[in-house]
Design a protein around this motif. Structure first.
Motif, PDB file in Angstrom:
ATOM      1  N   ALA A  80       0.840  -1.210   0.000  1.00  0.00           N
ATOM      2  CA  ALA A  80       0.000   0.000   0.000  1.00  0.00           C
ATOM      3  C   ALA A  80       0.867   1.250   0.000  1.00  0.00           C
ATOM      4  O   ALA A  80       0.580   2.215  -0.711  1.00  0.00           O
ATOM      5  CB  ALA A  80      -0.930  -0.008   1.214  1.00  0.00           C
ATOM      6  N   PHE A  81       1.933   1.236   0.788  1.00  0.00           N
ATOM      7  CA  PHE A  81       2.802   2.411   0.834  1.00  0.00           C
ATOM      8  C   PHE A  81       3.539   2.607  -0.484  1.00  0.00           C
ATOM      9  O   PHE A  81       3.709   3.729  -0.946  1.00  0.00           O
ATOM     10  CB  PHE A  81       3.799   2.309   1.989  1.00  0.00           C
ATOM     11  N   SER A  82       3.956   1.517  -1.118  1.00  0.00           N
ATOM     12  CA  SER A  82       4.678   1.647  -2.393  1.00  0.00           C
ATOM     13  C   SER A  82       3.782   2.206  -3.492  1.00  0.00           C
ATOM     14  O   SER A  82       4.269   2.837  -4.432  1.00  0.00           O
ATOM     15  CB  SER A  82       5.280   0.314  -2.821  1.00  0.00           C
ATOM     16  N   THR A  83       2.464   1.997  -3.364  1.00  0.00           N
ATOM     17  CA  THR A  83       1.524   2.561  -4.327  1.00  0.00           C
ATOM     18  C   THR A  83       1.552   4.091  -4.269  1.00  0.00           C
ATOM     19  O   THR A  83       1.450   4.768  -5.292  1.00  0.00           O
ATOM     20  CB  THR A  83       0.090   2.068  -4.022  1.00  0.00           C
ATOM     21  N   CYS A  84       1.734   4.651  -3.084  1.00  0.00           N
ATOM     22  CA  CYS A  84       1.667   6.101  -2.879  1.00  0.00           C
ATOM     23  C   CYS A  84       3.028   6.786  -2.898  1.00  0.00           C
ATOM     24  O   CYS A  84       3.096   7.998  -3.061  1.00  0.00           O
ATOM     25  CB  CYS A  84       1.010   6.394  -1.540  1.00  0.00           C
ATOM     26  N   ARG A  85       4.083   6.036  -2.679  1.00  0.00           N
ATOM     27  CA  ARG A  85       5.411   6.619  -2.475  1.00  0.00           C
ATOM     28  C   ARG A  85       5.835   7.568  -3.597  1.00  0.00           C
ATOM     29  O   ARG A  85       6.236   8.704  -3.345  1.00  0.00           O
ATOM     30  CB  ARG A  85       6.432   5.497  -2.297  1.00  0.00           C
ATOM     31  N   SER A  86       5.739   7.129  -4.819  1.00  0.00           N
ATOM     32  CA  SER A  86       6.227   7.953  -5.927  1.00  0.00           C
ATOM     33  C   SER A  86       5.406   9.236  -6.077  1.00  0.00           C
ATOM     34  O   SER A  86       5.964  10.313  -6.298  1.00  0.00           O
ATOM     35  CB  SER A  86       6.237   7.159  -7.225  1.00  0.00           C
ATOM     36  N   HIS A  87       4.089   9.134  -5.924  1.00  0.00           N
ATOM     37  CA  HIS A  87       3.257  10.331  -6.040  1.00  0.00           C
ATOM     38  C   HIS A  87       3.555  11.295  -4.898  1.00  0.00           C
ATOM     39  O   HIS A  87       3.617  12.516  -5.104  1.00  0.00           O
ATOM     40  CB  HIS A  87       1.772   9.962  -6.048  1.00  0.00           C
ATOM     41  N   LEU A  88       3.767  10.785  -3.706  1.00  0.00           N
ATOM     42  CA  LEU A  88       4.099  11.645  -2.579  1.00  0.00           C
ATOM     43  C   LEU A  88       5.424  12.369  -2.784  1.00  0.00           C
ATOM     44  O   LEU A  88       5.561  13.537  -2.422  1.00  0.00           O
ATOM     45  CB  LEU A  88       4.162  10.817  -1.288  1.00  0.00           C
ATOM     46  N   MET A  89       6.396  11.694  -3.384  1.00  0.00           N
ATOM     47  CA  MET A  89       7.681  12.345  -3.667  1.00  0.00           C
ATOM     48  C   MET A  89       7.486  13.511  -4.630  1.00  0.00           C
ATOM     49  O   MET A  89       8.019  14.603  -4.418  1.00  0.00           O
ATOM     50  CB  MET A  89       8.675  11.326  -4.246  1.00  0.00           C
ATOM     51  N   VAL A  90       6.733  13.280  -5.693  1.00  0.00           N
ATOM     52  CA  VAL A  90       6.482  14.342  -6.671  1.00  0.00           C
ATOM     53  C   VAL A  90       5.715  15.491  -6.027  1.00  0.00           C
ATOM     54  O   VAL A  90       6.036  16.662  -6.244  1.00  0.00           O
ATOM     55  CB  VAL A  90       5.719  13.786  -7.894  1.00  0.00           C
ATOM     56  N   VAL A  91       4.705  15.176  -5.223  1.00  0.00           N
ATOM     57  CA  VAL A  91       3.903  16.204  -4.555  1.00  0.00           C
ATOM     58  C   VAL A  91       4.774  17.051  -3.640  1.00  0.00           C
ATOM     59  O   VAL A  91       4.685  18.287  -3.639  1.00  0.00           O
ATOM     60  CB  VAL A  91       2.728  15.562  -3.770  1.00  0.00           C
ATOM     61  N   MET A  92       5.638  16.411  -2.852  1.00  0.00           N
ATOM     62  CA  MET A  92       6.486  17.168  -1.925  1.00  0.00           C
ATOM     63  C   MET A  92       7.435  18.098  -2.673  1.00  0.00           C
ATOM     64  O   MET A  92       7.583  19.268  -2.308  1.00  0.00           O
ATOM     65  CB  MET A  92       7.261  16.213  -1.025  1.00  0.00           C
ATOM     66  N   VAL A  93       8.071  17.609  -3.717  1.00  0.00           N
ATOM     67  CA  VAL A  93       9.010  18.444  -4.467  1.00  0.00           C
ATOM     68  C   VAL A  93       8.259  19.570  -5.185  1.00  0.00           C
ATOM     69  O   VAL A  93       8.661  20.736  -5.130  1.00  0.00           O
ATOM     70  CB  VAL A  93       9.815  17.581  -5.467  1.00  0.00           C
ATOM     71  N   PHE A  94       7.155  19.240  -5.843  1.00  0.00           N
ATOM     72  CA  PHE A  94       6.396  20.234  -6.601  1.00  0.00           C
ATOM     73  C   PHE A  94       5.823  21.311  -5.685  1.00  0.00           C
ATOM     74  O   PHE A  94       6.016  22.504  -5.912  1.00  0.00           O
ATOM     75  CB  PHE A  94       5.286  19.546  -7.391  1.00  0.00           C
ATOM     76  N   TYR A  95       5.097  20.917  -4.646  1.00  0.00           N
ATOM     77  CA  TYR A  95       4.489  21.900  -3.756  1.00  0.00           C
ATOM     78  C   TYR A  95       5.537  22.652  -2.947  1.00  0.00           C
ATOM     79  O   TYR A  95       5.341  23.820  -2.609  1.00  0.00           O
ATOM     80  CB  TYR A  95       3.439  21.257  -2.850  1.00  0.00           C
ATOM     81  N   GLY A  96       6.651  22.009  -2.633  1.00  0.00           N
ATOM     82  CA  GLY A  96       7.730  22.714  -1.947  1.00  0.00           C
ATOM     83  C   GLY A  96       8.225  23.887  -2.759  1.00  0.00           C
ATOM     84  O   GLY A  96       8.381  25.005  -2.239  1.00  0.00           O
ATOM     85  N   THR A  97       8.456  23.678  -4.055  1.00  0.00           N
ATOM     86  CA  THR A  97       8.925  24.776  -4.897  1.00  0.00           C
ATOM     87  C   THR A  97       7.829  25.825  -5.114  1.00  0.00           C
ATOM     88  O   THR A  97       8.123  27.016  -5.153  1.00  0.00           O
ATOM     89  CB  THR A  97       9.436  24.280  -6.256  1.00  0.00           C
ATOM     90  N   LEU A  98       6.586  25.396  -5.242  1.00  0.00           N
ATOM     91  CA  LEU A  98       5.496  26.365  -5.425  1.00  0.00           C
ATOM     92  C   LEU A  98       5.315  27.237  -4.184  1.00  0.00           C
ATOM     93  O   LEU A  98       5.141  28.454  -4.299  1.00  0.00           O
ATOM     94  CB  LEU A  98       4.189  25.661  -5.762  1.00  0.00           C
ATOM     95  N   PHE A  99       5.346  26.613  -2.996  1.00  0.00           N
ATOM     96  CA  PHE A  99       5.224  27.407  -1.774  1.00  0.00           C
ATOM     97  C   PHE A  99       6.411  28.361  -1.640  1.00  0.00           C
ATOM     98  O   PHE A  99       6.249  29.498  -1.233  1.00  0.00           O
ATOM     99  CB  PHE A  99       5.119  26.511  -0.532  1.00  0.00           C
ATOM    100  N   PHE A 100       7.599  27.896  -1.992  1.00  0.00           N
ATOM    101  CA  PHE A 100       8.775  28.753  -1.943  1.00  0.00           C
ATOM    102  C   PHE A 100       8.632  29.930  -2.900  1.00  0.00           C
ATOM    103  O   PHE A 100       9.017  31.053  -2.589  1.00  0.00           O
ATOM    104  CB  PHE A 100      10.030  27.944  -2.284  1.00  0.00           C
ATOM    105  N   MET A 101       8.072  29.666  -4.062  1.00  0.00           N
ATOM    106  CA  MET A 101       7.957  30.710  -5.095  1.00  0.00           C
ATOM    107  C   MET A 101       6.856  31.716  -4.786  1.00  0.00           C
ATOM    108  O   MET A 101       7.053  32.918  -4.915  1.00  0.00           O
ATOM    109  CB  MET A 101       7.678  30.027  -6.441  1.00  0.00           C
ATOM    110  N   TYR A 102       5.674  31.236  -4.393  1.00  0.00           N
ATOM    111  CA  TYR A 102       4.515  32.118  -4.318  1.00  0.00           C
ATOM    112  C   TYR A 102       4.090  32.511  -2.905  1.00  0.00           C
ATOM    113  O   TYR A 102       3.378  33.492  -2.735  1.00  0.00           O
ATOM    114  CB  TYR A 102       3.326  31.478  -5.036  1.00  0.00           C
TER     115      TYR A 102
END
Length: 193
Positions: free
Chosen positions: A120-142
């Motif tokens: 179950a965790f491996s199903t979500c792991r990759s999407h969570l990595m992308v979400v953290m990196v993407f939203y991290g940069t967006l929050f930093f930017m805006y």
């Protein structure tokens, strides 16, 4: 994807009923229409104001914030619109993802089987990595005070979330594939040489 993972993990027997063709269309059409409306609203509002002086944008694509620095008119109204839309879009979409993954995490922690938790965790792991990196940069930017905005930093951040993250997506999402593990790749390279 967060909603899809939520349904797949928390309600697996009802997956095909809940994630129907109609729901898939709605998950595509509603964000498309909303983002088109928001983009048109901001663009039309910016281009009804008057520009003056130097007309070169110090950015590698036409974003709203660098355009605001070229305006002669009073930018308070468009800044408020931009801030409200940016904060609400970022926070609402991030909260939907976080809430869905918190529910998933709660369910995963209740699972008795270690193999089931791992799957179950491996199903979500990759999407969570992308979400953290993407939203991290967006929050930093805006989501930073106007006084600390640096267009050079914004350029680097926007390059990161418009170019680097999409280039990393195939690699991150393929981490679930057993052939992508480094050991397997190295074995294949050694065998072919």
């Amino acid at each position: 994807m967060a909603y899809d993972h939520y349904v797949a993990i928390c309600k697996p027997l009802l997956y095909t009923v809940i994630i129907s063709q109609r729901v898939c269309y709605m998950l595509e059409v509603v964000p498309f229409l909303y983002s088109t409306f928001v983009s048109l609203l901001v663009t039309i509002k910016i281009f009804t104001l008057s520009f003056c002086g130097y007309n070169v944008i110090s950015h590698f694509y036409c974003d709203g914030l660098p355009l605001l620095s070229l305006l002669c008119s009073n930018t308070h109204e468009i800044e408020v619109i931009f801030m409200v839309l940016t904060y609400s879009n970022l926070i609402f979409s991030f909260l939907v993802i976080i809430v869905s993954y918190l529910i998933i995490l709660k369910l995963i922690l209740r699972m008795k089987s270690a193999k089931g938790r791992c799957k179950a965790f491996s199903t979500c792991r990759s999407h969570l990595m992308v979400v953290m990196v993407f939203y991290g940069t967006l929050f930093f930017m805006y989501v930073q005070p106007k006084s600390s905005h640096s267009f050079d930093t914004d350029k680097m951040t926007s390059i990161f979330y418009t170019l680097v993250i999409p280039m990393l997506n195939p690699l991150i999402y393929s981490l679930r594939n057993k052939d992508m593990y480094m050991k397997k790749i190295m074995e294949k390279i050694i065998k072919h040489n």
